[in-house]
Design a protein around this motif. Sequence first.
Motif, PDB file in Angstrom:
ATOM      1  N   TYR A   1     -41.883  18.331 -45.273  1.00  9.01           N
ATOM      2  CA  TYR A   1     -40.634  18.537 -45.999  1.00  9.01           C
ATOM      3  C   TYR A   1     -40.339  17.261 -46.767  1.00  9.01           C
ATOM      4  N   THR A   2     -39.957  17.419 -48.013  1.00  8.55           N
ATOM      5  CA  THR A   2     -39.545  16.271 -48.811  1.00  8.55           C
ATOM      6  C   THR A   2     -38.042  16.355 -49.019  1.00  8.55           C
ATOM      7  N   PHE A   3     -37.453  15.274 -49.443  1.00  5.54           N
ATOM      8  CA  PHE A   3     -36.014  15.212 -49.655  1.00  5.54           C
ATOM      9  C   PHE A   3     -35.713  14.851 -51.093  1.00  5.54           C
ATOM     10  N   PHE A   4     -34.633  15.383 -51.589  1.00  6.21           N
ATOM     11  CA  PHE A   4     -34.188  15.055 -52.943  1.00  6.21           C
ATOM     12  C   PHE A   4     -32.665  15.089 -52.959  1.00  6.21           C
ATOM     13  N   TRP A   5     -32.111  14.360 -53.889  1.00  9.01           N
ATOM     14  CA  TRP A   5     -30.654  14.353 -54.033  1.00  9.01           C
ATOM     15  C   TRP A   5     -30.234  15.501 -54.915  1.00  9.01           C
ATOM     16  N   GLY A   6     -29.281  16.265 -54.434  1.00 10.25           N
ATOM     17  CA  GLY A   6     -28.749  17.400 -55.182  1.00 10.25           C
ATOM     18  C   GLY A   6     -27.679  16.928 -56.154  1.00 10.25           C
TER      19      GLY A   6
ATOM     20  N   SER B   1     -23.059  15.815 -53.587  1.00 13.46           N
ATOM     21  CA  SER B   1     -23.794  15.904 -52.326  1.00 13.46           C
ATOM     22  C   SER B   1     -23.717  14.587 -51.574  1.00 13.46           C
ATOM     23  N   VAL B   2     -23.408  14.679 -50.307  1.00 14.63           N
ATOM     24  CA  VAL B   2     -23.324  13.492 -49.468  1.00 14.63           C
ATOM     25  C   VAL B   2     -24.673  13.218 -48.807  1.00 14.63           C
ATOM     26  N   LYS B   3     -25.437  14.284 -48.586  1.00 14.48           N
ATOM     27  CA  LYS B   3     -26.729  14.168 -47.916  1.00 14.48           C
ATOM     28  C   LYS B   3     -27.822  14.689 -48.840  1.00 14.48           C
ATOM     29  N   PRO B   4     -29.035  14.164 -48.677  1.00 15.21           N
ATOM     30  CA  PRO B   4     -30.151  14.712 -49.465  1.00 15.21           C
ATOM     31  C   PRO B   4     -30.505  16.113 -48.987  1.00 15.21           C
ATOM     32  N   GLN B   5     -31.072  16.917 -49.870  1.00 13.81           N
ATOM     33  CA  GLN B   5     -31.524  18.269 -49.563  1.00 13.81           C
ATOM     34  C   GLN B   5     -33.000  18.196 -49.172  1.00 13.81           C
ATOM     35  N   SER B   6     -33.447  19.138 -48.348  1.00  9.09           N
ATOM     36  CA  SER B   6     -34.860  19.158 -47.964  1.00  9.09           C
ATOM     37  C   SER B   6     -35.529  20.391 -48.557  1.00  9.09           C
TER      38      SER B   6
ATOM     39  N   THR C   1     -42.823  23.022 -50.207  1.00 10.24           N
ATOM     40  CA  THR C   1     -43.521  23.990 -51.049  1.00 10.24           C
ATOM     41  C   THR C   1     -44.906  24.288 -50.487  1.00 10.24           C
ATOM     42  N   SER C   2     -45.171  23.786 -49.295  1.00 10.40           N
ATOM     43  CA  SER C   2     -46.476  24.001 -48.672  1.00 10.40           C
ATOM     44  C   SER C   2     -46.561  25.410 -48.111  1.00 10.40           C
ATOM     45  N   PRO C   3     -47.657  26.099 -48.388  1.00 12.72           N
ATOM     46  CA  PRO C   3     -47.819  27.438 -47.811  1.00 12.72           C
ATOM     47  C   PRO C   3     -48.054  27.336 -46.305  1.00 12.72           C
ATOM     48  N   ARG C   4     -47.594  28.319 -45.583  1.00 10.84           N
ATOM     49  CA  ARG C   4     -47.789  28.355 -44.130  1.00 10.84           C
ATOM     50  C   ARG C   4     -48.488  29.656 -43.765  1.00 10.84           C
ATOM     51  N   LYS C   5     -49.299  29.575 -42.736  1.00  9.76           N
ATOM     52  CA  LYS C   5     -49.941  30.768 -42.208  1.00  9.76           C
ATOM     53  C   LYS C   5     -49.564  30.843 -40.734  1.00  9.76           C
ATOM     54  N   CYS C   6     -48.739  31.788 -40.403  1.00  4.57           N
ATOM     55  CA  CYS C   6     -48.233  31.913 -39.038  1.00  4.57           C
ATOM     56  C   CYS C   6     -49.041  32.938 -38.262  1.00  4.57           C
TER      57      CYS C   6
END
Length: 104
Positions: free
Chosen positions: A46-51, A55-60, A63-68
Amino acid sequence: MRLWLYRDVHFPNATLEDESFMKKHLDHCIEVLRISSMCNVDLGFYTFFWGPKESVKPQSRSTSPRKCVDWERFEVWSMARKVALHPMLLRPTDEVGDLSHNLV
């Protein structure tokens, strides 16, 4: 682990003996999870970016695909092989068959 974390709700009458047992049991569970996460690393970071500016906190985001795994199939397989802690150990049943292959 979650139930024991909230033991005041789920185990309100836990004794010191229960606490000692659970400490050892949960230590084992955490070690199994540690080893599993090291041997089967998930690179879906997970990466973080400022919205917006407000926004007081960064958003997470990830974009990685997952195979469950097919969780229901895995749960049926694992429950058929569970070991009862009390009153005695149970033999695994062949009723469900071997579903260990093709869980993904």
